[in-house]
Design an enzyme around this catalytic site. Structure first.
Site, PDB file in Angstrom:
ATOM      1  CD  GLU A  34      -2.632  -1.202   2.486  1.00  0.00           C
ATOM      2  OE1 GLU A  34      -2.747  -0.243   3.260  1.00  0.00           O
ATOM      3  OE2 GLU A  34      -2.965  -2.362   2.764  1.00  0.00           O
ATOM      4  CG  ASP A  79      -3.085   7.727   8.905  1.00  0.00           C
ATOM      5  OD1 ASP A  79      -2.949   6.498   9.039  1.00  0.00           O
ATOM      6  OD2 ASP A  79      -3.426   8.260   7.844  1.00  0.00           O
TER       7      ASP A  79
END
Lengths: 253, 393
Positions: free
Chosen positions: A45, A56
């Site tokens: 990814e 995140d």
């Protein structure tokens, strides 16, 4: 056949690695991808950095900030990936927030992905409902899979809906957290893993968030098809640089 | 043209809920329940009572005679500055804390820039005895020490946002991350008319008490409910949304939105989102926002900490694009002079955010019998240091 589908058919637990493009150095992107494949990683990814990555934790945030400071842009990413399919044949997925993709132009972005050999996308802030209503035809036109997330709080009804809409795999978020938050899996996670396994979904599940080493990889892939490591790899890169990528992967399996 | 939110959560092209799956259950719960809860008789009773006895509503609608004479029209000031905690923000936090209680939430989080929304949130949490965590940019914590002290005194924990540019946008990111990490027992009180649907509509409805009162107050004083214009400053746009709400569908009432031009539109240090922004996604909604060509969100600038948000509420983006609203941008200098003017002509020291709205006379001309209502969204106590530095007081 999309490379993601082919890889998901392999008779093994899949190791997927996330890294932020343009980090630690602007032009590490290609090197990291090649080294990951050499080390036996099954899927990659590629994180498209964003100024405001809501889902995140600190590690990936910092790597994104640094990548942007290094001068990373969507355009540069596609330049870095131009010849990648001459050297790498495992599935490549771009993971990024929706705004940079929107500004690049959805169709233009999808077309570039197809041209460079990207197999799929993970866009955490593009909900499945919005995708289905507005963007699905463009993604399909370019043969791109769009993978969706589920979490321990996702209702069974919605999981079924996501399963039905999914191509490739379901990205199974291990716990209620942003990326990189947990160091081991407790009983609650194991129960959640089992609950999902018992649903017999059509799409294989790849577990992400909180996987950092051999132990958590093994725990996460007990029932799921594979697992994704992100923050732990970024942390490793920040300390050791791109060249030593293989040593990190060896510790996992 | 519809200026209200539609059943999919959009205002024209803007709005929606662009959220990570982790937030889906929380936002879906809110979406399903906010109207039902807000329309409940018991809820309304409790809300109205607190607004009256605790906040001090209705806030006066004051005909500013000397200011009117000076600018040659009839200027009314809606005195939100007289509310408890000193600004309009508390209308929304009272509403949301009551809603959070009905959702069974045990913990409140909020973001704050200048600290006004943080103080308003800490206040209602103290009132209800609910745990409160406020995220605030590390840089803003240093700039707004008195408000940090207020929040602490009210029992809130103030957590510095140390990521990105360490200001309001990053505090909002941190609050959203907290919500992702605490999805079950926590309610996020967003302070402006921004965020994923239903937040912009919910905040707007809680703030709509402002225009609800203007209607009957103006009727009493002028013999008519509708002014010729309503005007307010816009950062995210909650005070403006409340000021416009009951006039949105009345084309006889002009809507004026005043943004912060900072050091000038072309200076590179500005927060005039409608002019400098492009369509994109910020904090869960599609709206106009300041960003690079590559889609990275940029840091705005204004002398007023409450207006330096890189986006604008989706309702306002729609008012701008549809032409329903007249958007004006006012520089730091114009705003500071307008703040001083109000102090000297009417004896009211406004918040610097509000001072922007008071500077429209540099940009628009009004007729002598025009009735103009300006929302005086906050008082200037918190800005005294900025005024002192600027005017060498």
């Amino acid at each position: 056949m999309n490379r993601i589908s082919a890889t998901l058919q392999k008779d093994k637990k899949l190791l997927s690695i996330y890294f932020t493009a343009g980090y630690p150095e602007l032009h590490d992107t290609g090197t990291i991808i090649e080294k990951l494949q050499e080390s036996g990683v099954d899927m990659i990814e590629i994180g498209l950095p964003f100024s405001d990555p809501l889902a995140d934790g600190p590690t990936i945030q910092e790597s994104s900030t640094r990548a942007l400071k290094n001068g990373m842009t969507t355009k540069i990413l596609f330049e870095q990936l131009r010849d990648i399919r001459k050297r790498v044949d495992i599935p490549l997925i771009i993971m990024g927030y929706f705004n940079p993709i929107l500004q690049y132009g959805i169709e233009e972005f999808c077309s570039k992905c197809a041209e460079t050999g990207i197999d799929g996308l993970i866009i955490p802030d593009l909900p499945v409902d919005v995708y289905r209503e507005n963007y699905q035809p463009v993604f399909k036109k370019y043969g791109l899979f769009n993978m969706f997330l589920i979490t321990p709080q996702t209702s069974e009804e919605r999981i079924r809906f996501i399963d039905q809409e999914s191509e490739g795999f379901i990205y199974m978020v291990s716990s209620a957290s942003v990326t990189g938050a947990k160091s081991s899996f407790g009983e609650e996670q194991q129960k959640y893993f089992k609950r999902i396994a018992d649903m017999n979904l059509n799409s294989p599940q790849i577990v992400g968030f909180g996987i950092s080493n051999a132990e958590t990889f093994k725990a996460a892939t007990g029932t799921a098809k594979g697992a994704i490591i992100g923050s732990a790899f970024i942390k490793y890169l920040s300390e050791n640089g791109a060249e030593k990528t293989a040593d990190f992967i060896k510790q996992i399996r | 043209m519809n200026y209200h939110v539609d059943d999919k959560g959009y205002y024209g092209d803007f709005g929606g809920a662009y959220i990570p799956e982790m937030l889906y259950p929380n936002v879906a719960e809110l979406k399903e329940r906010y109207l039902e809860i807000m329309n409940d008789t018991e809820f309304k009773k409790e809300f109205d009572q607190l607004l009256r006895d605790y906040v001090g509503r209705p806030s006066p609608l004051y005909l500013a005679r000397r200011l009117s004479e000076k600018h040659g029209c009839r200027i009314y000031l809606k005195r939100e500055d007289l509310n408890h905690t000193g600004a309009h923000k508390v209308n929304n936090t009272i509403g949301q804390i009551l809603l959070a209680k009905r959702l069974g939430k045990k913990r409140i989080i909020a973001e704050t820039g200048a600290g006004q929304h943080g103080v308003a949130t800490a206040t209602v949490c103290a009132l209800m005895g609910i745990e409160c965590v406020v995220y605030m940019g590390e840089i803003d914590i240093k700039r707004q020490a008195p408000n940090v002290a207020r929040m602490k005194m009210l029992g809130a924990r103030v957590v510095p946002a140390t990521s990105g540019s360490k200001t309001l946008k990053d505090a909002t990111n941190e609050a959203i991350r907290d919500w992702i990490n605490n999805p079950v027992d926590t309610h996020y009180i967003i302070g402006s008319a921004i965020g994923p649907h239903p937040y912009p509509d919910m905040v707007t409805r809680f703030q709509s008490i402002i225009s609800e009162e203007i209607k009957w107050q103006l009727k009493e004083q002028e013999g008519r409910e509708n002014p010729d214009y309503v005007a307010a400053c816009i950062g995210g746009g909650s005070n403006a949304a409340g000021t416009y709400y009951h006039y949105l569908d009345n084309p006889d009432v002009g809507i004026i939105a005043v943004e912060a031009a900072g050091k000038g539109i072309d200076s590179g240090e500005s927060a005039a989102t409608s002019i400098l922004g492009k369509e994109g996604i910020i904090h869960g909604c599609k709206t106009l926002l300041m960003q690079t060509d590559d889609g990275q969100i940029t840091e705005p600038y204004s002398i007023s900490a409450g207006l330096d948000y890189p986006g604008v509420g989706p309702m306002h983006a729609h008012l701008y694009r549809s032409g329903r609203g007249t958007f004006v941008s006012v520089t730091d200098d114009e705003a500071m002079q307008a703040g001083l003017e109000l102090a000297k002509t009417e004896g009211i020291i406004p918040a610097i955010e509000t001072s922007h709205a008071l500077a429209i006379f540099n940009h628009m001309k009004f007729k002598p019998d025009d009735v103009l209502v300006i929302n005086l969204s906050g008082r200037g106590d918190k800005d005294l240091n900025t005024y002192i530095d600027y005017f060498n007081l």
